[in-house]
Design a protein around this motif. Structure first.
Motif: not given
Length: 376
Positions: A296-305
């Motif tokens: 869906s074109g979202c920027i992912i901001v994630s912990t270091d997985l």
């Protein structure tokens, strides 16, 4: 390709009937795109509505609960039904599952099309695996009959290869998404200043406190952005939510908890509206919410997985921050929000990246190739 290839996926105990829309996706796409004769086998735990919607056309058979043991019930099913199938796939690595695959392959020794596939579906726990000399010998013997053994993360796959876990048997096969052959690009112009997360809210693994604290700091400099936290809320987390909102009255109109959204279209609409998807988990396998977000074109901001590196192309199309660090999260969110041009440009790039790397049709074609199955 004709329907000569009969594909079976066993998943037990499938107490959650909703899992069939995820676990059943590989056999479904093999049926839909490659004309396989696909079946899923599970316990009979009630109605399975997704068989008529998300994976319509996929066959289902039930495993009888003859024994108290899940393994014995599955083995009993195989003993009486192995001739009906050419390929057996199971999820999660364990000695019992390896034995099931081995039994199927041995019983089907006359069938030249017989193949077995174990989708390991593990997280960082693989780094702590310890095998005695005897156990390693047993696995080596059993795995000789396994045609395909897969991991969902490039990092874990590299770790397994570098540490000689089962030799070169393990292959990288990520999870995927499917659009039923109808791609609809999401336009950035239709998105809002919205950050979302989706999951089991308040569970220890999700570490949602970090998201709330990070957004609180971010919101001080970005008062036009909102946060929606989507998913069922753990009862033990409600007190924290009440305290957080009481102590931060300025966030009353900026932070919302929607609860679980069972309607697929309604949930898709949330992803389509959001510009940023955040995951603050301590540990994960391959969260399917990553795929829903990037398609869906979202920027992912994630912990270091491990899989965060896969879905962001090692941070090129997203950002990764240390587990538990809400200060770094707030800084990253501020950087994203202040660079509207990059958010806009990355929206389509992320969708293209998703289709190139995580589309089930492409992944299943790779599965077929790795199993040395005949394709046209």
């Amino acid at each position: 390709m004709d329907r000569d290839i009969r594909f079976l996926t066993i998943f037990t105990p499938c107490e959650n009937i909703h899992l069939i829309k995820d676990i059943g996706m590989i056999p479904y796409v093999l049926y839909k795109e490659f004309n396989y004769n696909s079946t899923v086998a599970s316990y009979n735990n009630g109605e399975y509505p997704y068989l008529q919607t998300d994976v319509k056309g996929l066959k289902q058979v039930f495993i009888k609960k003859v024994f108290k043991s899940e393994f014995l019930n599955s083995l009993n099913f195989i003993l009486f039904n192995f001739r009906k199938f050419d390929i057996l796939q199971v999820y999660h690595f364990s000695l019992k599952h390896v034995l099931l695959l081995y039994a199927f392959k041995i019983l089907n020794f006359r069938n030249k099309k017989a193949r077995v596939f174990l989708k390991m579906d593990v997280n960082d726990s693989i780094k702590d695996w310890k095998f005695t000399f005897i156990k390693r010998k047993i696995y080596k013997f059993l795995l000789e009959k396994i045609d395909l053994l897969s991991l969902e993360s490039k990092k874990l796959n590299d770790f397994a290869l570098n540490n000689n876990i089962f030799g070169n048997k393990i292959k990288y096969i990520p999870n995927g998404f499917y659009d039923y052959g109808i791609r609809k690009d999401i336009k950035y112009a239709n998105k809002e200043n919205l950050i979302i997360t989706v999951g089991r809210i308040g569970s220890f693994e999700k570490n949602n406190e970090v998201l709330l604290e990070g957004f609180k700091e971010f919101s001080k400099l970005n008062d036009k952005w909102k946060l929606e936290i989507i998913g069922p809320i753990e009862e033990s987390f409600i007190a924290y939510i009440n305290s957080f909102m009481k102590n931060n009255p300025s966030l009353k109109d900026k932070v919302s908890f929607t609860g679980a959204i069972s309607d697929r279209k309604a949930l898709d609409d949330k992803y389509k509206k959001a510009k940023i998807f955040v995951l603050t988990s301590i540990s994960e396998g391959f969260p399917l919410v990553f795929l829903e977000a990037i398609k869906s074109g979202c920027i992912i901001v994630s912990t270091d997985l491990n899989t965060a590196h896969d879905v962001t192309d090692d941070g090129r199309l997203g950002s990764i921050f240390p587990i538990g660090d809400h200060v770094e999260l707030s800084k990253i969110l501020n950087e994203k929000a202040c660079d509207e041009q990059k958010l806009s440009e990355d929206c389509l790039s992320i969708q293209n990246f998703a289709y190139e790397n995580f589309y089930w049709k492409n992944i299943c074609h790779n599965i077929i190739t790795l199993m040395h199955c005949k394709t046209n």
